[in-house]
Design an enzyme around this catalytic site. Structure first.
Site, PDB file in Angstrom:
ATOM      1  N   GLN A 104     -10.471  -3.789  -3.019  1.00  0.00           N
ATOM      2  CA  GLN A 104     -11.724  -3.263  -2.471  1.00  0.00           C
ATOM      3  C   GLN A 104     -12.878  -3.484  -3.440  1.00  0.00           C
ATOM      4  OE1 GLN A 104     -12.255  -1.446   0.603  1.00  0.00           O
ATOM      5  NE2 GLN A 104     -14.336  -1.923   0.003  1.00  0.00           N
ATOM      6  N   ARG A 151     -13.818  -8.503   1.998  1.00  0.00           N
ATOM      7  CA  ARG A 151     -12.426  -8.213   1.617  1.00  0.00           C
ATOM      8  C   ARG A 151     -11.556  -9.440   1.887  1.00  0.00           C
ATOM      9  NH1 ARG A 151     -10.391  -3.086   1.843  1.00  0.00           N
ATOM     10  NH2 ARG A 151      -8.514  -4.118   1.070  1.00  0.00           N
ATOM     11  N   HIS A 156      -7.777   0.937  -6.121  1.00  0.00           N
ATOM     12  CA  HIS A 156      -7.974   0.057  -4.953  1.00  0.00           C
ATOM     13  C   HIS A 156      -8.715  -1.196  -5.445  1.00  0.00           C
ATOM     14  CE1 HIS A 156      -8.101  -1.180  -0.927  1.00  0.00           C
ATOM     15  NE2 HIS A 156      -8.918  -0.288  -0.383  1.00  0.00           N
ATOM     16  N   CYS A 181     -16.454   1.859   1.402  1.00  0.00           N
ATOM     17  CA  CYS A 181     -15.294   1.002   1.686  1.00  0.00           C
ATOM     18  C   CYS A 181     -14.808   1.155   3.120  1.00  0.00           C
ATOM     19  CB  CYS A 181     -14.171   1.309   0.701  1.00  0.00           C
ATOM     20  SG  CYS A 181     -13.576   3.017   0.795  1.00  0.00           S
ATOM     21  N   ASP A 234     -17.459   7.349  -0.718  1.00  0.00           N
ATOM     22  CA  ASP A 234     -16.158   7.206  -0.043  1.00  0.00           C
ATOM     23  C   ASP A 234     -15.804   8.603   0.486  1.00  0.00           C
ATOM     24  OD1 ASP A 234     -13.641   6.360   0.779  1.00  0.00           O
ATOM     25  OD2 ASP A 234     -12.770   6.270  -1.225  1.00  0.00           O
ATOM     26  N   ARG A 261       0.882  -1.180   0.000  1.00  0.00           N
ATOM     27  CA  ARG A 261       0.000   0.000   0.000  1.00  0.00           C
ATOM     28  C   ARG A 261       0.911   1.218   0.000  1.00  0.00           C
ATOM     29  NH1 ARG A 261      -5.250   1.594   3.618  1.00  0.00           N
ATOM     30  NH2 ARG A 261      -6.101   0.061   2.166  1.00  0.00           N
TER      31      ARG A 261
HETATM   32  N1  NVA Z   1     -10.201   6.730  -1.014  1.00  0.00           N
HETATM   33  C1  NVA Z   1      -9.776   6.331   0.305  1.00  0.00           C
HETATM   34  C2  NVA Z   1      -9.971   4.854   0.475  1.00  0.00           C
HETATM   35  C3  NVA Z   1      -9.574   4.325   1.827  1.00  0.00           C
HETATM   36  C4  NVA Z   1      -9.766   2.850   1.929  1.00  0.00           C
HETATM   37  C5  NVA Z   1      -8.340   6.717   0.537  1.00  0.00           C
HETATM   38  O1  NVA Z   1      -7.516   6.512  -0.372  1.00  0.00           O
HETATM   39  O2  NVA Z   1      -8.030   7.240   1.603  1.00  0.00           O
HETATM   40  N1   CP Z   2     -11.294  -0.030   2.944  1.00  0.00           N
HETATM   41  C1   CP Z   2     -10.000  -0.084   3.295  1.00  0.00           C
HETATM   42  O1   CP Z   2      -9.103  -0.349   2.481  1.00  0.00           O
HETATM   43  O2   CP Z   2      -9.777   0.126   4.618  1.00  0.00           O
HETATM   44  P1   CP Z   2      -8.353   0.359   5.288  1.00  0.00           P
HETATM   45  O3   CP Z   2      -7.798   1.635   4.722  1.00  0.00           O
HETATM   46  O4   CP Z   2      -8.618   0.444   6.764  1.00  0.00           O
HETATM   47  O5   CP Z   2      -7.453  -0.803   4.938  1.00  0.00           O
END
Ligand code: NVA
Ligand code: CP
Length: 299
Positions: free
Chosen positions: A132, A285, A129, A257, A219, A102
């Site tokens: 997800q 997930r 993502h 998500c 989101d 990540r």
């Molecule tokens: N769009 C959000 C998703 C988190 C799972 C982010 O990138 O922070």
């Molecule tokens: N939805 C998701 O990816 O959650 P986290 O950022 O907590 O891993």
């Protein structure tokens, strides 16, 4: 060639269907899969915060009989100041079998994956993502027997989760309404136009976009790592609330998500309503990622 899982559009419908089918089978009969990853080790590098991805990969891999090691980018010098990231991967490949990353640099992830050193899974980047959205598609299939007949509406920002959703829609061609604030739509029109097809419609008004929809998805308005906090002003009227849910179809579900910012992109009452499937999404997930792990580890 290593098998990676970087973006939804790297796969065709059959390949994605195969992964989803494995996820459904694991969910139904987890014991049957309790040793399929025996003697395999998953490495995880998080350069951004995570609750769900961290836990669902970790617990999911253990339930497949595998091991997990979590690595902090700073601890192993993943920023490249100590040695080149590809040199790090070559060393990691001596000890572990696949790597979930990540980070905030999709380009870096793609370049590393293309080096074919070790299978790499995208656990969220600034761009996409995919884990997800594939997990969410499993949830949608559990809720609606015929996904091709339903209409999904995205209300919110143009972000990583939406890009993966657009890529999925381009493959499965379900009806998708994307509702973005005018300014954000204009700014991203070129990127969105890549996904143009007859079933995809763009809106600027959440009420028009959610009319008769079977699934409202949103989101956060400001994703991790985004610096422009001022853009929040463009989201006036974009909070998913009771009125938007009432405007949708009777059988509508609410998806997010998570993590959610209550009172911004969604009200607490919608998030906690019986229409909300956010915890089912979080659970799924794990099954989808178990299936992805089996896919990338299969020789
Ligand atoms: N769009 C959000 C998703 C988190 C799972 C982010 O990138 O922070
Ligand atoms: N939805 C998701 O990816 O959650 P986290 O950022 O907590 O891993």
């Amino acid at each position: 060639m290593t098998k990676n899982f970087i973006d939804i559009n790297n796969f065709n419908k059959k390949q994605l269907n195969d992964i989803i089918l494995i996820a459904k089978k694991i969910k139904k009969n987890p014991l049957k899969y309790s040793s399929v990853c025996q003697n395999k080790t998953l490495g995880m590098i998080f350069e951004k915060q995570s609750l769900r991805t961290r836990l669902s990969f970790n617990v999911g891999m253990q339930k497949l009989g595998g091991r997990v090691i979590e690595l902090k980018g700073v601890d192993i010098g993943f920023d490249g100041t100590r040695e080149k990231p590809e040199d790090i991967l070559k060393v990691l490949a001596q000890y572990i079998d696949c790597l979930m990353i990540r980070n905030d640099d999709h380009q870096k992830l793609s370049v590393l994956a293309n080096q074919n050193i070790i299978p790499i899974i995208n656990g969220l980047t600034d761009y996409s993502h995919p884990c997800q959205i594939l997990g969410d598609f499993l949830t949608i299939q559990e809720k609606f027997k015929e996904y091709s007949r339903i209409k999904i509406t995205w209300i919110g920002d143009f972000n990583n989760v939406l890009i993966s959703l657009l890529q999925l829609q381009n493959i499965y061609l379900f009806k998708l309404n994307v509702v973005l604030p005018k300014k954000i739509l204009e700014k991203n029109r070129k990127e969105i136009s890549k996904y143009k097809n007859k079933k995809l419609t763009l809106f600027k008004d959440p009420f028009l976009g959610s009319l008769g929809s079977n699934c409202i998805m949103t989101d956060v308005w400001i994703s991790m790592g985004q610096k422009n906090k001022k853009k929040i002003q463009y989201f006036k009227g974009f909070t998913v609330n009771k009125d938007i849910m009432k405007n949708a179809a009777k059988n509508v579900i609410f998806m997010h998500c998570l993590p959610a910012k209550r009172g911004l992109e969604v009200t607490s009452d919608v998030l906690e309503s019986d229409k909300s499937v956010v915890l089912q999404q979080a659970l799924n997930r794990m099954f989808i990622q178990q299936a992805i792990l089996i896919y990338v580890l299969k020789k």
